[in-house]
Design a protein around this motif. Structure first.
Motif, mmCIF file in Angstrom:
data_model
loop_
_atom_site.group_PDB
_atom_site.id
_atom_site.type_symbol
_atom_site.label_atom_id
_atom_site.label_comp_id
_atom_site.label_asym_id
_atom_site.label_seq_id
_atom_site.Cartn_x
_atom_site.Cartn_y
_atom_site.Cartn_z
ATOM 1 N N UNK A 167 19.389 -42.839 17.322
ATOM 2 C CA UNK A 167 19.320 -43.367 18.678
ATOM 3 C C UNK A 167 20.713 -43.468 19.294
ATOM 4 N N UNK A 168 21.658 -44.044 18.555
ATOM 5 C CA UNK A 168 23.011 -44.235 19.094
ATOM 6 C C UNK A 168 23.678 -42.906 19.426
ATOM 7 N N UNK A 169 23.571 -41.945 18.513
ATOM 8 C CA UNK A 169 24.189 -40.639 18.738
ATOM 9 C C UNK A 169 23.453 -39.890 19.845
ATOM 10 N N UNK A 170 22.113 -39.944 19.845
ATOM 11 C CA UNK A 170 21.347 -39.247 20.867
ATOM 12 C C UNK A 170 21.646 -39.743 22.264
ATOM 13 N N UNK A 171 21.834 -41.056 22.431
ATOM 14 C CA UNK A 171 22.152 -41.600 23.743
ATOM 15 C C UNK A 171 23.535 -41.164 24.206
ATOM 16 N N UNK A 172 24.530 -41.267 23.317
ATOM 17 C CA UNK A 172 25.897 -40.925 23.716
ATOM 18 C C UNK A 172 26.072 -39.421 23.926
ATOM 19 N N UNK A 173 25.499 -38.621 23.042
ATOM 20 C CA UNK A 173 25.715 -37.174 23.099
ATOM 21 C C UNK A 173 25.151 -36.566 24.373
ATOM 22 N N UNK A 174 24.030 -37.083 24.865
ATOM 23 C CA UNK A 174 23.379 -36.486 26.031
ATOM 24 C C UNK A 174 23.916 -37.054 27.343
ATOM 25 N N UNK A 175 24.811 -38.029 27.262
ATOM 26 C CA UNK A 175 25.288 -38.701 28.468
ATOM 27 C C UNK A 175 26.274 -37.835 29.251
ATOM 28 N N UNK A 176 26.182 -37.926 30.572
ATOM 29 C CA UNK A 176 27.180 -37.313 31.454
ATOM 30 C C UNK A 176 28.322 -38.272 31.729
ATOM 31 N N UNK A 177 28.054 -39.575 31.613
ATOM 32 C CA UNK A 177 29.053 -40.621 31.802
ATOM 33 C C UNK A 177 28.841 -41.670 30.721
ATOM 34 N N UNK A 178 29.924 -42.141 30.102
ATOM 35 C CA UNK A 178 29.855 -43.233 29.138
ATOM 36 C C UNK A 178 30.455 -44.482 29.772
ATOM 37 N N UNK A 179 29.739 -45.588 29.665
ATOM 38 C CA UNK A 179 30.255 -46.877 30.118
ATOM 39 C C UNK A 179 30.478 -47.730 28.880
#
Length: 417
Positions: A167-179
């Motif tokens: 879950x953690x990697x999938x959310x970050x990897x697919x992001x166009x922007x990280x907050x």
């Protein structure tokens, strides 16, 4: 056209601070959220808020699943908002990965409320991209562990055995922007920063309380995904991530032009779990000369599934459906015996030696003697992999349309990854 931004993250405080900042930047933004904590009982809590309302609705579904929630309420609600507001933020439940949700936005056909031609959500709204919120104090531990979502209280869905790392990697990897909830070290001095530089190199990193207008996916790198899932045969490295070592983080690029021995690969596959943040790529087994297998790991969780067929030996229709980019890449790397069949795996290592992983994978390739024995001999080799295979080992089960359409799991269908 109404703009849509997908917002995800497992840190409630950080996500709420991000929403507050979004509403400061654009007071007219509408935030739509479906709380899935009671989904196992067939109940979903919908919240719709903007400057003038905070509307909460309890929905009862005939079938308590993520797919039904998206089809029966998320898509119709977005359709009802389209054209009436300038911008919508789709705030995902913390247990959801954004990629399969974005796939549903662009692929699931439905009839809009009030009539009209059947369409997809992205026919009605402009999907600008995905924003992921993460806490750098905890994210790397989450992304490299083997705890399951139920063990962490992040999921009560039946049969949801994903790991927190996936879950953690999938959310970050697919992001166009990280907050981020706090700043990380400059220049890769912080190991988390070094991993993020390689996992999502095109995504700018903003601070939750001081995010600028890029939090709405404005002014991004041209290589940004913008919520569009990649294809199995797309390049495995997105953007231009650094390849040199940094803060103990290294990237392995593994390629080979001979098939894997299934039994030896099964033994070697653990090398992609320990000390590896993310591994992903295309695999060719000697026992399945036509099948492209997709391998994807995060922390202690891994999934291998059927992802279509190689073009070698395929008919004319398969070549036509493959698309220009894949045909061109296949032609450029065409082997006189193997065609486009190849092994290609990328792994981001934070506490593992890439050279040792490379050696383990190369030892799983067929030897010269096994190659010479021919394909009839390969077909008799022991093959412990099902068409969908999970590590740690569990009973294999086929990957079918029901699993592929369920946004709680990563799809193994060609074109969805």
């Amino acid at each position: 056209m109404t703009e849509l931004v997908v917002l995800c993250g497992t840190e409630p405080d950080g996500v709420e601070r991000t929403i507050t900042r979004m509403r400061e930047l654009d007071p007219g933004v509408v935030v739509l959220h479906h709380d899935l904590r009671d989904l196992g009982r067939g109940v979903v809590h919908r919240r719709l808020r903007d400057a003038g309302r905070d509307e909460r609705t309890v929905l009862e579904l005939a079938h308590g699943c993520v797919s039904c929630t998206i089809r029966e309420d998320v898509l119709p609600t977005l359709a009802a908002l389209a054209g009436t507001v300038d911008r919508v933020v789709l705030h995902l439940d913390p247990r959801l990965e954004p990629e399969p949700v974005c796939w549903a936005l662009g692929a699931v056909v439905f009839e809009p409320p009030g009539g009209g031609e059947a369409c997809t959500a992205t026919d009605l709204v402009d999907l600008r991209g995905v924003v992921a919120v993460l806490d750098p104090d905890h994210w790397l531990d989450d992304a490299t562990g083997d705890a399951t979502l139920p063990e962490r209280g992040l999921s009560t869905l039946p049969d949801d055995e994903r790991t927190v790392a996936q879950l953690a990697v999938g959310q970050a990897e697919f992001a166009d922007v990280l907050v981020l909830t706090r700043a990380v070290g400059p220049g890769g001095a912080d190991r988390t920063a070094a991993v993020l530089d390689r996992l999502c190199p095109t995504a700018p990193r903003l601070l939750a309380g001081r995010a600028d207008h890029r939090v709405f996916c404005d002014g991004l790198d041209p290589a940004s995904r913008r919520g569009v899932p990649g294809g199995v045969h797309d390049p495995l490295l997105r953007g231009t991530p650094p390849l040199e070592a940094d803060s103990g983080v290294r990237t392995l690029l593994f390629s080979a032009r001979r098939p894997f021995h299934p039994d030896r690969l099964h033994d070697a596959i653990d090398s992609l779990l320990d000390g590896v943040v993310r591994a992903r790529g295309r695999v060719w087994l000697a026992t399945r000369p036509d099948a492209v297998l997709w391998v994807e790991s995060a922390g202690g969780g891994m999934r291998i599934g059927h992802a279509g067929d190689w073009l070698a030996g395929a008919d004319e229709q398969a070549w036509t459906e493959a698309g220009d980019q894949r045909r061109a890449l296949a032609a450029l790397a065409w082997h006189p015996r193997w065609g486009d069949r190849a092994q290609d795996i990328v792994a981001i290592c934070h506490d593992a030696d890439p050279d040792e992983i490379d050696a383990a994978l190369r030892s799983a390739l067929l030897t010269d003697a096994e190659i010479a024995a021919g394909e009839d001999a390969w077909a008799a080799l022991p093959d412990p992999f099902g068409w969908a295979h999970d590590e740690p080992c569990a009973e294999s089960e086929p990957v079918g349309p029901a699993a592929l359409d369920d946004p709680t799991v990563r799809s193994d269908r060609e074109g969805d990854l």
